[in-house]
Design a protein around this motif. Structure first.
Motif, PDB file in Angstrom:
ATOM      1  N   LYS A   1      12.140  -4.067   2.640  1.00  0.00           N
ATOM      2  CA  LYS A   1      11.158  -5.098   2.300  1.00  0.00           C
ATOM      3  C   LYS A   1       9.745  -4.572   2.530  1.00  0.00           C
ATOM      4  CE  LYS A   1      14.052  -9.112   3.513  1.00  0.00           C
ATOM      5  NZ  LYS A   1      14.177 -10.267   4.426  1.00  0.00           N
ATOM      6  N   PHE A   2       8.824  -5.144   1.778  1.00  0.00           N
ATOM      7  CA  PHE A   2       7.414  -4.795   1.976  1.00  0.00           C
ATOM      8  C   PHE A   2       6.591  -6.076   1.949  1.00  0.00           C
ATOM      9  CE2 PHE A   2       7.879  -5.092  -2.554  1.00  0.00           C
ATOM     10  CZ  PHE A   2       6.664  -5.538  -3.044  1.00  0.00           C
ATOM     11  N   THR A   3       5.433  -6.027   2.587  1.00  0.00           N
ATOM     12  CA  THR A   3       4.493  -7.146   2.563  1.00  0.00           C
ATOM     13  C   THR A   3       3.637  -7.019   1.316  1.00  0.00           C
ATOM     14  OG1 THR A   3       4.433  -7.153   4.973  1.00  0.00           O
ATOM     15  CG2 THR A   3       2.683  -8.345   3.819  1.00  0.00           C
ATOM     16  N   ASN A   4       3.724  -8.022   0.428  1.00  0.00           N
ATOM     17  CA  ASN A   4       2.992  -7.923  -0.829  1.00  0.00           C
ATOM     18  C   ASN A   4       1.516  -8.274  -0.655  1.00  0.00           C
ATOM     19  OD1 ASN A   4       2.746 -10.739  -0.839  1.00  0.00           O
ATOM     20  ND2 ASN A   4       4.457 -11.034  -2.261  1.00  0.00           N
ATOM     21  N   PHE A   5       0.781  -8.272  -1.765  1.00  0.00           N
ATOM     22  CA  PHE A   5      -0.664  -8.482  -1.733  1.00  0.00           C
ATOM     23  C   PHE A   5      -1.030  -9.850  -1.153  1.00  0.00           C
ATOM     24  CE2 PHE A   5      -4.792  -9.491  -3.710  1.00  0.00           C
ATOM     25  CZ  PHE A   5      -5.514  -8.362  -3.350  1.00  0.00           C
TER      26      PHE A   5
ATOM     27  N   ARG B   1       0.823  -1.215   0.000  1.00  0.00           N
ATOM     28  CA  ARG B   1       0.000   0.000   0.000  1.00  0.00           C
ATOM     29  C   ARG B   1       0.859   1.269   0.000  1.00  0.00           C
ATOM     30  NH1 ARG B   1      -2.496  -3.533   3.600  1.00  0.00           N
ATOM     31  NH2 ARG B   1      -4.616  -4.188   3.013  1.00  0.00           N
ATOM     32  N   ASP B   2       2.119   1.147   0.409  1.00  0.00           N
ATOM     33  CA  ASP B   2       3.036   2.297   0.423  1.00  0.00           C
ATOM     34  C   ASP B   2       3.678   2.548  -0.945  1.00  0.00           C
ATOM     35  OD1 ASP B   2       2.655   2.608   3.213  1.00  0.00           O
ATOM     36  OD2 ASP B   2       4.149   1.024   3.596  1.00  0.00           O
ATOM     37  N   LEU B   3       3.393   1.668  -1.894  1.00  0.00           N
ATOM     38  CA  LEU B   3       4.043   1.726  -3.202  1.00  0.00           C
ATOM     39  C   LEU B   3       3.028   2.007  -4.313  1.00  0.00           C
ATOM     40  CD1 LEU B   3       6.374  -1.359  -2.721  1.00  0.00           C
ATOM     41  CD2 LEU B   3       7.019   1.055  -2.587  1.00  0.00           C
ATOM     42  N   PRO B   4       3.414   2.613  -5.421  1.00  0.00           N
ATOM     43  CA  PRO B   4       4.768   3.099  -5.696  1.00  0.00           C
ATOM     44  C   PRO B   4       5.067   4.392  -4.947  1.00  0.00           C
ATOM     45  CG  PRO B   4       3.341   3.710  -7.504  1.00  0.00           C
ATOM     46  CD  PRO B   4       2.512   2.868  -6.571  1.00  0.00           C
ATOM     47  N   LEU B   5       6.323   4.629  -4.713  1.00  0.00           N
ATOM     48  CA  LEU B   5       6.801   5.855  -4.089  1.00  0.00           C
ATOM     49  C   LEU B   5       7.531   6.634  -5.182  1.00  0.00           C
ATOM     50  CD1 LEU B   5       6.734   7.107  -1.266  1.00  0.00           C
ATOM     51  CD2 LEU B   5       8.925   6.023  -0.798  1.00  0.00           C
ATOM     52  N   LEU B   6       6.956   7.756  -5.592  1.00  0.00           N
ATOM     53  CA  LEU B   6       7.462   8.501  -6.758  1.00  0.00           C
ATOM     54  C   LEU B   6       7.962   9.870  -6.303  1.00  0.00           C
ATOM     55  CD1 LEU B   6       4.520   7.727  -9.236  1.00  0.00           C
ATOM     56  CD2 LEU B   6       6.607   6.400  -8.875  1.00  0.00           C
TER      57      LEU B   6
END
Length: 489
Positions: free
Chosen positions: A254-258, A139-144
């Motif tokens: 790292k991020f937690t994916n869907f 949910r934090d991505l994408p970071l632009l």
């Protein structure tokens, strides 16, 4: 004003002179550092305004990170550190103190920093260190994100705008949840840079991918746009890097994916710098000074009065009417009614500064109800009714923009050549330069040998050319595709 050295006599000297005499910049007294003067900075401001809008329209937001980077953070990504550490400036102490024995300041040994700080050569390390805190979930991505600032890299050989120790620039840094999305982002930015270069700077460019030995350190792939200058040498206008997961792994982002699983983020970085100003100069200017495309020019129109028989009031009134009508059309226009300089002196000054259109108002213009219009790109003079300029001038500016691009485009096309024989290749490089499409066996060693013998480097592997089997121009080994060679800045 003194005349410029002619380009065909000494191109390098012409380049330096045009920058100083047009008041874009001057030497600072510190090797590799320049003073960007108001006119030069107004040109950079114009570029920033246009490009900033283009980036924001695609969802990017501006941010600012510190100039100083902890050495521990800078050292995280090994490939990145290995290259950039060679040109780093390091802060080791926090203050100076007065020398008791001499009237001078010395470093205070008691102020030694607990951790040394790197003056940023580029910001990937400090930004990905921060992304570890900011990125937790898909949910934090994408970071632009995009940053306007400066950077510092020690340079052995420096030249105004093209290669300076300190430079102003824009650097984008994005994080994504998939490899596909990150690659698409890198190519999207490359296309933005291409549009900016061609539609605003009137510089035709070639899109490509850097060979593996010239990619950005810490990236998986570097996309670039290359342009040909008037002397047949190439200039890298912009780069856009697909970082893969190199920086996310180095900084454990790292991020937690869907699906609820942990994975490393995918990254890009990209940028342009004040090198753009150097490219603008060398693409269009002539032996009388700058030639600026109207869309980039800080001043598009200069109005110059030619006073006679004390007709100050009527000339000023006409000039003010023209000034206001053009401003209504959002045209960047200036009225120079300084009486301490002659009209001839002003003509020379604004030709040197590359103002696209000059409007003169004098006796003949008042009698005929017309004004003299001078085009900087063609040296053509035309006469137009002054009461209708607000309608005719925008069309003329558009015509000038197209003409400047057309001239650069045709020059570039004439200097794009295919070569299959090394002797022909060397002859072309040494006499007229240009983009030479030739086969290469894919080895770093061959690239170095060609560079040593000819000073030509592989500028890029064209992105959209069809693959074509052949033999390396130097080694004779098999090749699947032509690459672009050129001497360069």
């Amino acid at each position: 004003m003194n005349q410029l050295t002619k380009r065909n006599e000494n191109y390098s000297k012409w380049y330096n002179e045009i920058i100083v005499k047009s008041e874009l910049a001057e030497f600072s007294g510190i090797r590799g550092f320049m003073i960007i003067k108001p006119y030069g900075y107004s040109l950079w401001d114009r570029m920033k305004k246009i490009l900033d809008k283009m980036l924001k329209l695609t969802g990017h937001q501006n941010i600012y990170f510190p100039l100083l980077i902890p050495k521990s953070a800078f050292s995280k990504e090994k490939e990145h550190t290995e290259i950039f550490s060679e040109g780093c400036a390091i802060v080791t102490h926090s203050r100076l103190k007065k020398n008791k024995d001499k009237e001078e300041l010395i470093v205070d040994p008691e102020s030694k920093l607990q951790e040394e700080l790197v003056i940023r050569p580029t910001s990937e390390s400090i930004i990905w260190k921060t992304y570890k805190r900011w990125i937790q979930s898909y949910r934090d991505l994408p970071l632009l994100l995009n940053q306007w600032g400066n950077a510092l890299r020690w340079e052995m050989r420096t030249r105004f705008f093209l290669r300076t120790t300190e430079f102003l620039w824009q650097e984008g840094h994005t994080a994504h949840s998939t490899e596909k999305e990150a690659i698409e982002e890198a190519i999207k930015i490359l296309n933005i840079y291409t549009d900016f270069s061609e539609k605003f700077m009137a510089i035709p460019v070639l899109q490509g991918i850097k060979p593996y030995m010239d990619k950005f350190s810490g990236s998986e792939k570097t996309y670039c746009i290359e342009a040909l200058m008037q002397d047949g040498k190439a200039l890298q206008i912009a780069t856009s890097h697909f970082l893969g997961q190199n920086f996310s792994k180095a900084f454990d982002v790292k991020f937690t994916n869907f699906n609820g699983k942990k994975e490393y983020a995918w990254g890009t970085s990209w940028g342009v710098s004040t090198r753009l100003i150097g490219g603008l100069i060398m693409s269009h200017s002539d032996d009388k000074g700058l030639i600026l495309p109207p869309k980039i020019a800080p001043i598009q129109i200069i109005i110059i009065p030619i006073y006679y028989e004390k007709k100050y009031i009527i000339i000023n009134k006409i000039a003010e009417d023209i000034l206001n009508s053009l401003k209504e059309k959002k045209i960047r226009v200036k009225y120079d009614n300084r009486e301490i300089f002659t009209p001839g002196w002003k003509f020379h000054e604004y030709e040197m500064k590359g103002i696209p259109i000059r409007i003169s108002i004098g006796k003949n213009e008042i009698q005929n109800g017309e004004v003299e219009i001078f085009r900087r790109d063609t040296y053509e003079k035309i006469y137009l009714p002054w009461i209708d300029l607000k309608n005719s001038i925008p069309k003329l500016l558009d015509e000038i923009q197209k003409n400047i691009y057309k001239k650069a485009f045709h020059r570039t096309q004439r200097l794009i050549i295919k070569s299959d024989y090394y002797n022909d290749f060397k002859n072309q490089i040494n006499h007229s330069g240009g983009f030479i499409f030739a086969h290469w066996d894919g080895t770093k060693n061959t690239g170095k040998k060609i560079q040593k013998e000819t000073e030509a480097t592989i500028r890029c592997i064209p992105m959209y050319n069809e693959k074509e089997k052949g033999k390396c121009i130097f080694s004779g080994k098999p090749s699947l595709q032509r690459v672009v060679f050129s001497k360069s800045y």
